[in-house]
Each structure stands twice: as C-alpha cells, then as structure tokens.
Design a protein around this motif. Structure first.
Motif, short mmCIF file in Angstrom:
data_model
loop_
_atom_site.label_atom_id
_atom_site.label_comp_id
_atom_site.label_asym_id
_atom_site.label_seq_id
_atom_site.Cartn_x
_atom_site.Cartn_y
_atom_site.Cartn_z
N PHE A 318 61.03 -0.17 4.30
CA PHE A 318 59.89 -0.56 3.46
C PHE A 318 58.78 -1.18 4.31
N GLU A 319 59.19 -1.89 5.37
CA GLU A 319 58.22 -2.54 6.27
C GLU A 319 57.79 -1.60 7.40
N GLU A 320 58.13 -0.32 7.26
CA GLU A 320 57.78 0.72 8.23
C GLU A 320 58.42 0.47 9.60
N ARG A 321 59.56 -0.23 9.59
CA ARG A 321 60.30 -0.47 10.84
C ARG A 321 61.42 0.58 10.90
N ALA A 325 65.51 0.49 10.95
CA ALA A 325 66.16 0.93 9.72
C ALA A 325 67.26 1.94 10.03
N LEU A 326 66.96 2.88 10.94
CA LEU A 326 67.93 3.92 11.31
C LEU A 326 69.25 3.32 11.78
N ASP A 348 64.86 11.00 6.24
CA ASP A 348 63.50 10.53 6.00
C ASP A 348 62.99 9.66 7.16
N ALA A 349 63.85 8.75 7.64
CA ALA A 349 63.45 7.86 8.75
C ALA A 349 63.23 8.68 10.03
N GLU A 350 64.12 9.63 10.30
CA GLU A 350 63.96 10.48 11.49
C GLU A 350 62.63 11.25 11.41
N TYR A 351 62.32 11.76 10.21
CA TYR A 351 61.07 12.49 10.01
C TYR A 351 59.86 11.60 10.30
N LYS A 352 59.91 10.36 9.77
CA LYS A 352 58.78 9.45 9.96
C LYS A 352 58.61 9.06 11.43
N LEU A 353 59.72 9.13 12.18
CA LEU A 353 59.66 8.83 13.62
C LEU A 353 59.26 10.07 14.43
N GLY A 354 59.07 11.19 13.72
CA GLY A 354 58.67 12.42 14.41
C GLY A 354 59.83 13.17 15.04
N HIS A 355 61.08 12.77 14.68
CA HIS A 355 62.27 13.45 15.22
C HIS A 355 62.64 14.59 14.27
N LEU A 356 61.92 15.72 14.37
CA LEU A 356 62.07 16.77 13.36
C LEU A 356 63.43 17.47 13.42
N THR A 357 63.95 17.66 14.62
CA THR A 357 65.26 18.33 14.74
C THR A 357 66.35 17.49 14.07
N GLU A 358 66.32 16.16 14.36
CA GLU A 358 67.32 15.26 13.77
C GLU A 358 67.15 15.20 12.25
#
Length: 467
Positions: A318-321, A325-326, A348-358
C-alpha cells in the motif's frame, strides 16, 4: 508379623491419600475400605498421575477382590496406558461380578470406538444404554460413532435424544452444529437452535451456535444479535466476542470490530488469530502503521500464521514499498504454497517492480490454482499484450473464457486483442458474444483501445444491443 491398620470412608479423602502414601513409604500394609480406595484413585486421576492411580487400583483389587468398581477403574487406567488386551480382561472379570454395571459396556464401547470397530462399539453402547439411569453421555458417544462412520443424519438423531435427556449438555450442542455444518444444512440448524432457545433462553451455547449458523447463511445482523445474547448471558465468552468481530468485518464495520476483538483480551490470553484479525481491520481502514503493529504481534506469537505475514506485505505494498512487500508475501507463501491470493499479490508486486518474467510465472500459478479468478486472467494477458506478444495474450484469453464462459469482461478484452492483431471478423464475433453477455460493460473495450470509439461498425453493433 506386620501390623494392619484399617481406614474407612468417614476419613477425609485427603487423609486417605496421606495414609496411603505413608504406607508406601513405610513399605507397610494398611487396610482401606472401598470408598477410601475410590477417593485415592480419583485423587491421582485428578492429579494426572494415571500410573499411580493404576497401582492403587491393583492394591484395591487385592483387598476387595469381589468389588467390580476397581476392575472397572483398572480397565479405564489400562486404556490410558494403551494396554488394550489387559483392559478387556479386567472388564470381563468385572462383568462376571456385576454384569449390570453400565460402565463396563461404556468403556468397552470406548475401546472399540478407538480401534474403529464401530459395529462392536455401537453394540456395547446400546447395552450400556439399556442399563444406565442417566443416558445423555452414552447417547453422545453413539453420535460420535455415527460421525466417525460418516453418517451425520443418524448422529443428529442421537444428539437430539441426548439433549432431550439433558438440555445442558454443551458438547451435544456443539456437535450438533458441527453435523449441520458438514451437511451444509444451516437452515435446519437455525430452526433447531431457535426451538431449543424457546425452552432454554439462557443457554449461551445455543445462542452462540445460532449466531454461527446465521453467519454461515451470511445473515450477519442476525448473527450479531445472537452473539450479543450469548455475551449477555456469559460476559466472559471470548469466542462469542471473536465471532461477533468477524460478523462486523463482513458488514465492513471495521472500527466496531476492533473494539469487539479487543474485548476478548479481557477474558482470555491474547492470541495470534485475534491480533491478525485486528491487523486486517486496521488495513481495511487504511491505517497501515497500526495494521502492521498487530500483524507483527501476530507473527511473533505464531510464526506459522501465513495470513499475518501476508498482511505485513499488504501494508508495505500500500505504501508502494514493493520490494519489501515481496519478502513478506514469500514468507506467507512458504507456509501455504497453494494459496492463489498469495501468488496473485506476488505477481502484482513483481509487475510493479518491472520483473515481467517473474510476474508472468506467478500469474500462471494463480490461474492454475484458481481458474475462476477473472482479474488474474486479465492481468496475466496484459503482461503479454504490453510486450506485443499478441498471440500469447489471445491464447490466455481463450483459456480464461473456457473457464469463465459467463464473464463479459473476458470477451471484451478478447475483442481488443483481436482488433490489435488485425483479426477483425473474429473480433466482431467476440463482440457479439460480449454484448450478449453484458451490453453495459462495453466501455471496457474503449478503455483498452480508445481509437475504437471512432469505428462506425462497432458503434452500430453496440447500439443495436444497448437499445
């Protein structure tokens, strides 16, 4: 020659125990009457010392060889010691002395029940039933056997007979709720407890079980009323406060729920589940610092409570951390590897971190575990679409639709992907299907491909359905 002393039933039970222990210390031999021996055996049973109680029973048998009561007590204690054959032998001897003692058949039934020899258990209990004056506990045991056999309907019949004999048998009340639960027959459960309360309006257990039945029917307001009555009758009833808190959560009354959950701490030691429930309420109120405090208390008390680890992750997300969170999502997943919600949060968290494969791997796991999660299918296909992997996105949508044939959102998304790929005829086929499923949701198409708002063919088709 050893001197013999006699101790009788007029003595204080504590005095009998002291005399017995003195006799053992002095390696002497005193005589105790039957009542004194019963008191001594019961004392050691209450002290949770079955080995000593068994010694006393054996000593009592040597002094009172024709008293069946000591053979029965010996059998009970041999069962605890897992000496089943010896226990049966003691019961056989007791039956020769006093065949009409119902305890002989009750214990025999217990042994057979433990051995899962249910037919013999029922025969023994039926004999005990014929001989006993108070039968509610025997009826309860018969109900347990039928539960173990998977015959919950018959179990209910015996539990009702048990309660007819003794309206205050709490175990029977709770077992009845359990049976109705297994049969998923909450309506009949409600009916029974309401009738029961008409006769026993001060039974807190009945009000509590009524509350649970209402909860399972999603009648949360009625459930809260029932829990309130249970609490009114027994204000220290922690479980009623906890379940009332859960009902308030279902009504999204999170601040009230927190207050109710906190009440449980007045009557029982705080536990991990309650801390976790309070954490979740603060999370829903978006008070993430408070939520995290309670989730942390929960995992400190029970490090194996996956939901609390997950909750810490949600507050950080929620705090964009997302990176932090992962870490907590993965701790939750380690404890519950097949939890689709945990995989979804990780994706969702992996996506927000730009880890598309994960993210893609995690979404694949979500839809494998929960193929009716429409949002997961949409997000999963989005990742492929963003990478211009249109064929892959379309294949994912086809699989999603196969699992969720009534979900209009999936058809609209399929239309968008097919248009993007240039498969216009196929896209129009899916548009017809989407509009037939839910014409109101056609905005989804324009959210994804705004340029289609200029397409006359599409607008004509939509207008035809919207009218």
């Amino acid at each position: 020659m050893e001197e013999e002393f006699e101790f009788g039933f007029t003595e204080d039970p504590k005095f009998s125990v002291e005399r017995y222990e003195e006799m053992i210390r002095n390696q002497d031999q005193y005589f105790f009457d039957a009542q004194a021996f019963e008191n001594i055996i019961d004392y050691y049973i209450e002290k949770n010392d079955p080995a000593r109680a068994l010694q006393v029973a054996e000593y009592a048998i040597s002094q009172h060889p024709f008293a069946a009561v000591f053979l029965i007590k010996q059998a009970q204690l041999l069962v605890i010691a897992n000496k089943i054959d010896d226990a049966f032998a003691s019961l056989d001897k007791a039956a020769m002395l006093e065949a009409s003692d119902p305890d002989i058949y009750l214990i025999r039934g217990n042994i057979y029940e433990g051995m899962e020899r249910f037919t013999e258990a029922l025969e023994s209990y039926e004999k005990a039933l014929d001989l006993a004056e108070e039968t509610d506990e025997i009826l309860l045991h018969i109900a347990y056997v039928y539960q173990n056999m998977g015959d919950y309907e018959t179990a209910i019949t015996y539990l009702k007979l048990c309660l007819k004999q003794n309206m205050e048998n709490q175990d029977a009340l709770y077992e009845l709720a359990f049976c109705y639960d297994v049969l998923d027959n909450q309506e009949e459960s409600v009916q029974f407890y309401q009738q029961y309360i008409d006769n026993e309006p001060y039974s807190y257990a009945a009000w509590y079980n009524l509350g649970n039945a209402f909860t399972k029917l999603s009648l949360f307001e009625k459930a809260i009323d029932a829990y309130d009555y249970a609490i009114l009758i027994k204000d220290s009833f922690a479980s009623a406060y906890f379940n009332k808190g859960n009902a308030l959560v279902n009504l999204e009354k999170y601040a009230e729920a927190i207050e109710v959950y906190r009440h449980t701490f007045e009557y029982e030691q705080p536990n991990a589940d309650t801390y976790c429930a309070i954490g979740e309420c603060y999370e829903k109120l978006e008070q993430m610092d408070d939520a995290r405090v309670f989730y942390k208390k929960s995992v400190k008390m029970d490090p194996k409570l996956a939901d609390a680890w997950f909750g810490i992750g949600v507050t950080l997300d929620f705090e964009e951390r997302y990176f932090e969170a992962l870490h907590f999502y993965k701790k939750a997943l380690d404890l519950d590897i097949a939890n689709a919600d945990y995989w979804f949060a990780i994706a969702d968290a992996e996506y927000k971190l730009g880890h598309l494969t994960e993210a893609e791997t995690a979404y694949e796991k979500v839809v494998e575990l929960n193929p009716i999660d429409v949002d997961a299918w949409l997000d999963y296909s989005s990742i492929l679409y963003e990478q211009s992997r249109l064929t892959g996105a379309i294949e994912i949508m086809a699989e999603a639709i196969k699992n969720n044939p009534d979900a209009a959102e999936l058809y609209y998304r399929m239309v968008a992907y097919l248009f993007a790929k240039g498969d216009y005829n196929e896209a129009l086929n899916y548009l017809e299907l989407a509009l037939a499923a839910d014409p109101e949701k056609h905005y989804i198409l324009f959210d994804y491909l705004p340029q289609l708002q200029e397409n006359k063919v599409i607008l004509d088709i939509i207008n035809r359905y919207s009218r």
